[in-house]
Design a protein around this motif. Structure first.
Motif, short mmCIF file in Angstrom:
data_model
loop_
_atom_site.label_atom_id
_atom_site.label_comp_id
_atom_site.label_asym_id
_atom_site.label_seq_id
_atom_site.Cartn_x
_atom_site.Cartn_y
_atom_site.Cartn_z
N ALA A 211 29.23 34.06 44.37
CA ALA A 211 29.10 35.50 44.16
C ALA A 211 29.61 36.28 45.36
O ALA A 211 30.27 37.32 45.22
CB ALA A 211 27.64 35.86 43.86
N LYS A 212 29.31 35.76 46.56
CA LYS A 212 29.78 36.44 47.78
C LYS A 212 31.30 36.38 47.89
O LYS A 212 31.93 37.32 48.39
CB LYS A 212 29.14 35.79 49.01
CG LYS A 212 27.63 36.03 49.15
CD LYS A 212 27.11 35.40 50.41
CE LYS A 212 25.63 35.69 50.63
NZ LYS A 212 24.78 34.99 49.66
N LEU A 213 31.90 35.27 47.45
CA LEU A 213 33.34 35.11 47.57
C LEU A 213 34.09 36.02 46.61
O LEU A 213 35.19 36.50 46.92
CB LEU A 213 33.73 33.65 47.31
CG LEU A 213 33.39 32.68 48.44
CD1 LEU A 213 33.54 31.24 47.98
CD2 LEU A 213 34.30 32.94 49.64
N GLY A 214 33.53 36.25 45.41
CA GLY A 214 34.15 37.16 44.47
C GLY A 214 35.49 36.71 43.93
O GLY A 214 36.34 37.54 43.61
N ASP A 215 35.71 35.42 43.79
CA ASP A 215 36.99 34.91 43.33
C ASP A 215 36.95 34.70 41.82
O ASP A 215 36.02 34.09 41.28
CB ASP A 215 37.30 33.58 44.02
CG ASP A 215 38.75 33.17 43.85
OD1 ASP A 215 39.14 32.86 42.71
OD2 ASP A 215 39.48 33.17 44.86
N PRO A 216 37.97 35.16 41.06
CA PRO A 216 37.98 34.99 39.61
C PRO A 216 37.93 33.54 39.15
O PRO A 216 37.53 33.26 38.03
CB PRO A 216 39.31 35.65 39.19
CG PRO A 216 39.64 36.59 40.29
CD PRO A 216 39.12 35.95 41.54
N ALA A 217 38.35 32.62 40.01
CA ALA A 217 38.32 31.20 39.63
C ALA A 217 36.91 30.70 39.38
O ALA A 217 36.73 29.64 38.76
CB ALA A 217 38.98 30.36 40.73
N ALA A 218 35.91 31.44 39.84
CA ALA A 218 34.52 31.00 39.66
C ALA A 218 33.95 31.43 38.32
O ALA A 218 32.85 30.99 37.95
CB ALA A 218 33.66 31.56 40.79
#
Length: 364
Positions: free
Chosen positions: A207-214
């Motif tokens: 959630a902190k990284l905010g990357d769409p891959a997640a």
């Protein structure tokens, strides 16, 4: 005879050493222990080994190759009551322990190698820091995370996968998130951990990284057996704001788990207009889900949200109607006025009371 054998087939110690690969010193040691005693001595007091001595010596070597001690070898060869299975079981257990330790060492070396791009002094610093991350005191481990400004990502991921203390897990997840996009793939891999607390902190890091891959992996966790992991995944998807998650989140409306239900409401509100458009186009089937949808729509300022609230003001379920009419208090315009007037004339005492109060407030 120059080959070390006597005319009777006896072998001198040098020839025995050559044939068996043992040293003369080892053969002397076996003799002193009584493990393999030469059957004869020459006139010059040289040790002479018979064929049976040589066979016993080969038996000793075979048993030693299995890991038996010299005392166990002697017992195996000379004690009629010797239980070979018991000894073998003990050595199997010991070997498994050694294999486990060696595997752990291999994993540690692999982690260090994967994260090392520095010179030897820096690698020594990393090794020292890794030792602190394995310290039995959780406070020391937390301090190591805080002090390690450049802890290699593989080291952090290795510790996150095995850490048991929630506070340390949270700090490790935070430290992993500082590595940015390169951390996403390895973090997603950790979502397969059998430990719910590890999965929870991985979700928080994603959630902190905010990357769409997640997004897709997080959607997959909406069925996780642990409620905290499901709730955290919902919150993470709300923060990511990727519309691919909306259908899955909307399907969770109407749930009975309070933390999860609250997380779904907040996440859909975070999506705003896109969530309102889907809720307006395809209202949930269940009454409890529609009631929660109204709660979401009431906090989204968009035309689709207002239209959906107006539609729910005539919902077949009385609780949904009541929630929608109550939400219309914040909706301006003639359409809302007409819906309130309809509710005030509905004959439903509770709905009438709420609608009349809102109408009176709007006239002031």
């Amino acid at each position: 005879m120059n080959d070390g054998a006597t005319p009777g087939g006896w072998l001198r110690i040098g020839e025995v050493a050559r044939r068996t690969g043992l040293t003369v010193r080892a053969l002397h040691h076996y003799d002193r222990l009584g493990l393999v005693v030469p059957s004869e001595r020459s006139w010059g007091d040289h040790r002479l080994y018979s064929p049976s001595d040589l066979r016993r010596l080969l038996d000793v070597q075979h048993l030693r190759a299995l890991g038996l001690s010299l005392a166990e070898v002697a017992a195996a060869l000379d004690d009629p009551g010797f239980d070979p299975n018991r000894v073998l079981d003990e050595h199997i257990d010991q070997l498994r322990q050694r294999i486990t330790l060696q595997q752990q060492l291999l994993e540690r070396l692999s982690v260090l190698r994967a994260g090392n791009e520095a010179a030897w002094p820096d690698l020594l610093d990393t090794i020292a820091l890794t030792a602190r991350l394995r310290h039995p005191d959780a406070t020391v481990r937390v301090r190591a995370v805080l002090d390690g400004e450049a802890i290699p990502l593989p080291v952090l991921l290795d510790r996150l996968a095995t850490e048991s203390d929630p506070a340390v897990q949270g700090m490790l997840a935070w430290a992993v998130a500082q590595h940015g996009t390169p951390a996403v793939g390895p973090l997603v891999g950790l979502l397969a951990s059998p430990h719910a607390d590890v999965r929870l902190h991985v979700v928080q890091a994603l959630a902190k990284l905010g990357d769409p891959a997640a997004v897709e992996p997080l959607i997959g966790l909406l069925d996780d057996p642990a409620e905290p992991v499901r709730s955290a995944s919902v919150t993470a998807l709300g923060r990511l704001g990727d519309e691919r998650a909306l259908p899955a989140l909307i399907r969770l409306l109407g749930g009975t788990e309070v933390p999860l239900s609250a997380a779904v409401t907040d996440a859909l509100i975070d999506f705003g207009a896109p969530a309102a458009r889907l809720l307006a186009a395809d209202p949930p089937a269940g009454a409890s889900a529609r009631s929660q949808a109204v709660e979401v729509l009431a906090q989204i300022d968009s035309p689709a949200a207002r239209d959906a609230l107006l539609a729910h003001a005539t919902d077949p379920d009385p609780q949904v109607r009541l929630a929608a009419v109550f939400a219309l208090a914040g909706v301006p315009g003639e359409a809302a006025d007409a819906a309130l007037a309809t509710a005030a004339a509905s004959g439903d005492r509770q709905l009438v009371a709420v609608a009349e109060r809102i109408i009176a407030d709007r006239r002031r």
